[in-house]
Design a protein around this motif. Structure first.
Motif, PDB file in Angstrom:
ATOM      1  N   GLU A   1      25.747   3.087  43.210  1.00  0.00           N
ATOM      2  CA  GLU A   1      26.423   1.803  43.087  1.00  0.00           C
ATOM      3  C   GLU A   1      26.733   1.506  41.630  1.00  0.00           C
ATOM      4  O   GLU A   1      25.994   1.905  40.726  1.00  0.00           O
ATOM      5  CB  GLU A   1      25.585   0.674  43.701  1.00  0.00           C
ATOM      6  N   ALA A   2      27.869   0.839  41.419  1.00  0.00           N
ATOM      7  CA  ALA A   2      28.317   0.485  40.072  1.00  0.00           C
ATOM      8  C   ALA A   2      28.012  -0.982  39.829  1.00  0.00           C
ATOM      9  O   ALA A   2      28.316  -1.838  40.667  1.00  0.00           O
ATOM     10  CB  ALA A   2      29.818   0.743  39.940  1.00  0.00           C
ATOM     11  N   LEU A   3      27.420  -1.268  38.676  1.00  0.00           N
ATOM     12  CA  LEU A   3      26.989  -2.627  38.352  1.00  0.00           C
ATOM     13  C   LEU A   3      27.741  -3.138  37.125  1.00  0.00           C
ATOM     14  O   LEU A   3      27.801  -2.467  36.095  1.00  0.00           O
ATOM     15  CB  LEU A   3      25.479  -2.641  38.097  1.00  0.00           C
ATOM     16  N   PHE A   4      28.320  -4.333  37.258  1.00  0.00           N
ATOM     17  CA  PHE A   4      29.064  -4.957  36.165  1.00  0.00           C
ATOM     18  C   PHE A   4      28.482  -6.336  35.866  1.00  0.00           C
ATOM     19  O   PHE A   4      27.934  -6.998  36.748  1.00  0.00           O
ATOM     20  CB  PHE A   4      30.543  -5.109  36.536  1.00  0.00           C
ATOM     21  N   SER A   5      28.625  -6.763  34.603  1.00  0.00           N
ATOM     22  CA  SER A   5      28.248  -8.122  34.216  1.00  0.00           C
ATOM     23  C   SER A   5      29.516  -8.965  34.123  1.00  0.00           C
ATOM     24  O   SER A   5      30.630  -8.453  34.253  1.00  0.00           O
ATOM     25  CB  SER A   5      27.521  -8.113  32.873  1.00  0.00           C
ATOM     26  N   ASP A   6      29.351 -10.261  33.871  1.00  0.00           N
ATOM     27  CA  ASP A   6      30.513 -11.153  33.747  1.00  0.00           C
ATOM     28  C   ASP A   6      30.959 -11.335  32.301  1.00  0.00           C
ATOM     29  O   ASP A   6      31.689 -12.280  31.994  1.00  0.00           O
ATOM     30  CB  ASP A   6      30.194 -12.511  34.373  1.00  0.00           C
ATOM     31  N   ALA A   7      30.554 -10.425  31.413  1.00  0.00           N
ATOM     32  CA  ALA A   7      30.876 -10.577  29.986  1.00  0.00           C
ATOM     33  C   ALA A   7      32.371 -10.569  29.711  1.00  0.00           C
ATOM     34  O   ALA A   7      32.818 -11.101  28.693  1.00  0.00           O
ATOM     35  CB  ALA A   7      30.191  -9.463  29.182  1.00  0.00           C
ATOM     36  N   PHE A   8      33.175  -9.988  30.582  1.00  0.00           N
ATOM     37  CA  PHE A   8      34.617  -9.887  30.354  1.00  0.00           C
ATOM     38  C   PHE A   8      35.375 -11.152  30.730  1.00  0.00           C
ATOM     39  O   PHE A   8      36.566 -11.293  30.421  1.00  0.00           O
ATOM     40  CB  PHE A   8      35.191  -8.718  31.156  1.00  0.00           C
ATOM     41  N   THR A   9      34.725 -12.085  31.413  1.00  0.00           N
ATOM     42  CA  THR A   9      35.433 -13.269  31.914  1.00  0.00           C
ATOM     43  C   THR A   9      35.614 -14.318  30.828  1.00  0.00           C
ATOM     44  O   THR A   9      34.803 -14.444  29.912  1.00  0.00           O
ATOM     45  CB  THR A   9      34.668 -13.900  33.084  1.00  0.00           C
ATOM     46  N   ALA A  10      36.697 -15.079  30.951  1.00  0.00           N
ATOM     47  CA  ALA A  10      36.942 -16.188  30.028  1.00  0.00           C
ATOM     48  C   ALA A  10      35.999 -17.335  30.352  1.00  0.00           C
ATOM     49  O   ALA A  10      35.447 -17.420  31.454  1.00  0.00           O
ATOM     50  CB  ALA A  10      38.392 -16.643  30.128  1.00  0.00           C
ATOM     51  N   GLU A  11      35.814 -18.214  29.395  1.00  0.00           N
ATOM     52  CA  GLU A  11      34.921 -19.364  29.587  1.00  0.00           C
ATOM     53  C   GLU A  11      35.390 -20.205  30.769  1.00  0.00           C
ATOM     54  O   GLU A  11      36.575 -20.514  30.903  1.00  0.00           O
ATOM     55  CB  GLU A  11      34.872 -20.210  28.323  1.00  0.00           C
ATOM     56  N   GLY A  12      34.475 -20.545  31.632  1.00  0.00           N
ATOM     57  CA  GLY A  12      34.803 -21.363  32.792  1.00  0.00           C
ATOM     58  C   GLY A  12      35.038 -20.570  34.062  1.00  0.00           C
ATOM     59  O   GLY A  12      35.036 -21.136  35.153  1.00  0.00           O
ATOM     60  N   ILE A  13      35.263 -19.271  33.938  1.00  0.00           N
ATOM     61  CA  ILE A  13      35.453 -18.411  35.118  1.00  0.00           C
ATOM     62  C   ILE A  13      34.136 -17.723  35.436  1.00  0.00           C
ATOM     63  O   ILE A  13      33.498 -17.154  34.553  1.00  0.00           O
ATOM     64  CB  ILE A  13      36.547 -17.357  34.874  1.00  0.00           C
ATOM     65  N   GLU A  14      33.723 -17.785  36.693  1.00  0.00           N
ATOM     66  CA  GLU A  14      32.426 -17.261  37.088  1.00  0.00           C
ATOM     67  C   GLU A  14      32.550 -16.104  38.073  1.00  0.00           C
ATOM     68  O   GLU A  14      33.615 -15.872  38.668  1.00  0.00           O
ATOM     69  CB  GLU A  14      31.595 -18.375  37.727  1.00  0.00           C
ATOM     70  N   THR A  15      31.443 -15.396  38.247  1.00  0.00           N
ATOM     71  CA  THR A  15      31.384 -14.304  39.217  1.00  0.00           C
ATOM     72  C   THR A  15      31.808 -14.784  40.600  1.00  0.00           C
ATOM     73  O   THR A  15      32.519 -14.080  41.331  1.00  0.00           O
ATOM     74  CB  THR A  15      29.960 -13.726  39.266  1.00  0.00           C
ATOM     75  N   LEU A  16      31.391 -15.968  40.988  1.00  0.00           N
ATOM     76  CA  LEU A  16      31.733 -16.513  42.293  1.00  0.00           C
ATOM     77  C   LEU A  16      33.241 -16.611  42.475  1.00  0.00           C
ATOM     78  O   LEU A  16      33.770 -16.340  43.556  1.00  0.00           O
ATOM     79  CB  LEU A  16      31.089 -17.886  42.472  1.00  0.00           C
ATOM     80  N   ASP A  17      33.959 -16.979  41.419  1.00  0.00           N
ATOM     81  CA  ASP A  17      35.414 -17.101  41.507  1.00  0.00           C
ATOM     82  C   ASP A  17      36.062 -15.744  41.786  1.00  0.00           C
ATOM     83  O   ASP A  17      37.018 -15.641  42.562  1.00  0.00           O
ATOM     84  CB  ASP A  17      35.977 -17.693  40.210  1.00  0.00           C
ATOM     85  N   ILE A  18      35.544 -14.708  41.141  1.00  0.00           N
ATOM     86  CA  ILE A  18      36.079 -13.363  41.350  1.00  0.00           C
ATOM     87  C   ILE A  18      35.804 -12.913  42.785  1.00  0.00           C
ATOM     88  O   ILE A  18      36.678 -12.336  43.453  1.00  0.00           O
ATOM     89  CB  ILE A  18      35.451 -12.382  40.336  1.00  0.00           C
ATOM     90  N   ALA A  19      34.607 -13.181  43.255  1.00  0.00           N
ATOM     91  CA  ALA A  19      34.236 -12.786  44.616  1.00  0.00           C
ATOM     92  C   ALA A  19      35.108 -13.492  45.647  1.00  0.00           C
ATOM     93  O   ALA A  19      35.565 -12.875  46.625  1.00  0.00           O
ATOM     94  CB  ALA A  19      32.760 -13.090  44.866  1.00  0.00           C
ATOM     95  N   LYS A  20      35.354 -14.782  45.449  1.00  0.00           N
ATOM     96  CA  LYS A  20      36.181 -15.534  46.403  1.00  0.00           C
ATOM     97  C   LYS A  20      37.624 -15.043  46.383  1.00  0.00           C
ATOM     98  O   LYS A  20      38.295 -15.019  47.422  1.00  0.00           O
ATOM     99  CB  LYS A  20      36.120 -17.024  46.076  1.00  0.00           C
ATOM    100  N   ALA A  21      38.117 -14.649  45.216  1.00  0.00           N
ATOM    101  CA  ALA A  21      39.479 -14.134  45.132  1.00  0.00           C
ATOM    102  C   ALA A  21      39.626 -12.813  45.873  1.00  0.00           C
ATOM    103  O   ALA A  21      40.707 -12.488  46.375  1.00  0.00           O
ATOM    104  CB  ALA A  21      39.882 -13.964  43.664  1.00  0.00           C
TER     105      ALA A  21
END
Length: 523
Positions: A412-432
């Motif tokens: 499995e590949a594991l990523f952090s949210d370090a690439f996201t802009a301020e205010g954008i969260e992991t949950l937002d990416i998952a919902k998209a």
């Protein structure tokens, strides 16, 4: 043949967002709106009309109901449509790639299902005379032999029903071994890495032990300095519960040293085998110093899993723990196969019984079918393909997302949210991802990685399907990096929009309550 387009346009004249389209029916194309069955059915309707039996006296006596059950009634077509429409709202492995990490749904070959439904497997009863189920007992014994061979362990308990149950089995065997040594009162501490599955510390506590957490190092593996510090006073060490490959998708490169340190301290090594699918056919846990390990048949060997079951978690045991395996277990003598059911005689050292019968027969049948159809070389290739697919996803996405750790991963590949802009969260990416037609990946786990996104493709996905998934996630990641605020409203195309998950967890509405009649509401 071409379509006649004279006098009309064949393309929309004005682009519009699908999320802005409202329908009278509430449906969205072939995605039909569906209310609760309590809202659509009525008590005076039924799909089957049966005449009242004549000459039969009721046998319920004083426990007969005094009023109707108020269960919703549907005609046969309504009942069929209700469940078909619900099934269309669900994601399934037959529909697309399932990116959940750690407990990913695998492909379930139809051959497995056919064999599991064969007479002699599907229609037997656990209380039948054992002389009438010799084939079924032989099947369990053959599966046990495969599991012992693949893990390099001398014993296996087949009765655990799933992974957490298998953990409980392994830790109870350790507890029984400590009792036999007269050290159960003093050896009460179990070491658990910070990246462990949540069931690990819960199981240790359930078995009466205290949990001592080990830190993770910068490589995502056990911090060896912290481990050695925890072992300076080892008189109370009962053992360690460690997942390998671990929940960060990495192989614990120091595992032999970890095993040696634990054994030198007088403890036992429990390995969480949830990720055995990454190393089966390549590494035998018994050679790594493992004393007990559960195996998720529903993950490594393809049997169905999800929705609370079914599952199966056989637990292999080392020579140090083999005598403490729970009953029942299968043995063979001159009279054939039989189950040892008692903790006396052959099973006198066993810690007891985990469940009433031998385990999950349907899961056993499916798993052994998978093994026999693949063979030893096929199982090895499946593990290699699982690792290859995960590394391909990591290589494709690391240009737009941030890998949690350097180097190659395992299954499995594991990523952090370090690439996201301020205010954008992991949950937002998952919902998209839902709008793109995919089930979201595992979010916010393991806890050692901030905003974690854990993706496990398994071995069954083709390069074309991996590319489709990566293209979709990469596009979302670029939007997240640019601060696209529209992500916070996703999903837009799902039957239901984003819910208040905190409220759903803390104050779930688990019971339908009929609305008040208008006359009462007016009062």
């Amino acid at each position: 043949m071409t379509m006649n387009s004279q006098g009309r346009s064949t393309t929309p004249t004005e682009a519009s967002s699908m999320s802005d389209i409202h329908t009278v029916s509430g449906s969205r194309g072939l995605q039909q709106r569906e209310d609760l069955i309590f809202e659509t059915g009525c008590v005076n309707k039924t799909g089957v009309d049966l005449p009242k039996p004549k000459g039969v006296k009721p046998r319920l006596g004083g426990v007969a109901r005094k009023r109707p059950t108020d269960l919703p009634g549907l005609s046969e077509p309504e009942a069929v449509r209700h469940y078909v429409r619900l099934s269309q709202k669900n994601y399934a492995i037959d529909l697309g790639l399932f990116p959940l990490g750690s407990c990913t749904m695998k492909h379930n070959p139809r051959l497995n299902e056919k064999v599991a439904r064969m007479p002699g497997f599907a229609d037997i009863h656990p209380l039948q005379p054992q002389s009438t189920v010799q084939g079924a007992l032989e099947m369990i014994d053959q599966l046990a032999t495969w599991l012992k061979t693949l893990t390099g362990m001398p014993a296996v308990a087949m009765s655990p029903k799933a992974g957490a149950h298998g953990e409980f089995c392994g830790m109870m065997a350790i507890r029984r071994a400590l009792m036999a040594r007269g050290e159960i009162e003093t050896r009460t501490r179990v070491l658990v890495p910070a990246s462990a599955h949540g069931t690990n510390p819960a199981t240790a506590v359930q078995c009466g032990f205290k949990v001592d957490e080990i830190k993770a190092d910068k490589r995502g593996r056990v911090d060896m300095e912290d481990l050695k510090a925890k072992l300076e006073d080892s008189s109370d060490i009962a053992g360690i519960m460690l997942t390998n490959p671990n929940t960060c998708g990495l192989f614990e490169t120091d595992i032999r040293e970890i095993a040696d340190l634990i054994h030198a301290a007088g403890g036992y090594f429990y390995c969480d085998g949830a990720n055995f699918n990454a190393i089966v056919g390549r590494v035998r846990p018994g050679d790594l110093g493992v004393d007990a390990m559960h195996i998720n048949l529903h993950k490594t060997f393809s049997t169905p899993h999800g929705g609370g079951g079914p599952g199966a978690g056989p637990t292999v045991l080392s020579e140090a723990l083999a005598d403490y395996a729970p009953v029942p277990f299968v043995v063979k003598d001159e009279d054939g196969f039989h189950l040892v059911e008692e903790t006396k005689g052959e099973g006198e050292d066993a810690f007891g019984r985990l469940c009433a019968f031998h385990g999950q027969m349907g899961m056993f049948t499916r798993a052994l079918t998978y093994m026999l159809s693949h063979g030893a070389d096929g199982l090895k290739q499946a593990a290699e393909d699982a690792v290859l697919n995960a590394n391909y996803i990591q290589a494709r996405l690391k240009k737009v997302m941030t890998p949690a750790f350097d180097g190659y991963c395992m299954h499995e590949a594991l990523f952090s949210d370090a690439f996201t802009a301020e205010g954008i969260e992991t949950l937002d990416i998952a919902k998209a991802l839902i709008d793109e037609g995919y089930h979201p990946m595992t979010m916010y786990f393991p806890l050692v990685v901030h905003g974690a996104m854990l993706i496990e493709p398994t071995e069954t996905e083709s390069k074309a399907e991996l590319d489709r998934f990566c293209d979709a996630l990469a596009a979302i990641a670029e939007r997240a990096a640019s601060g696209d605020e529209s992500l916070k409203g996703a999903p837009y195309l799902a039957p239901m929009r984003r819910l208040d998950e905190t409220q759903a967890a803390r104050k779930p509405v688990l019971r339908w309550v009929p609305p008040e009649p208008e006359s009462l509401a007016a009062e």
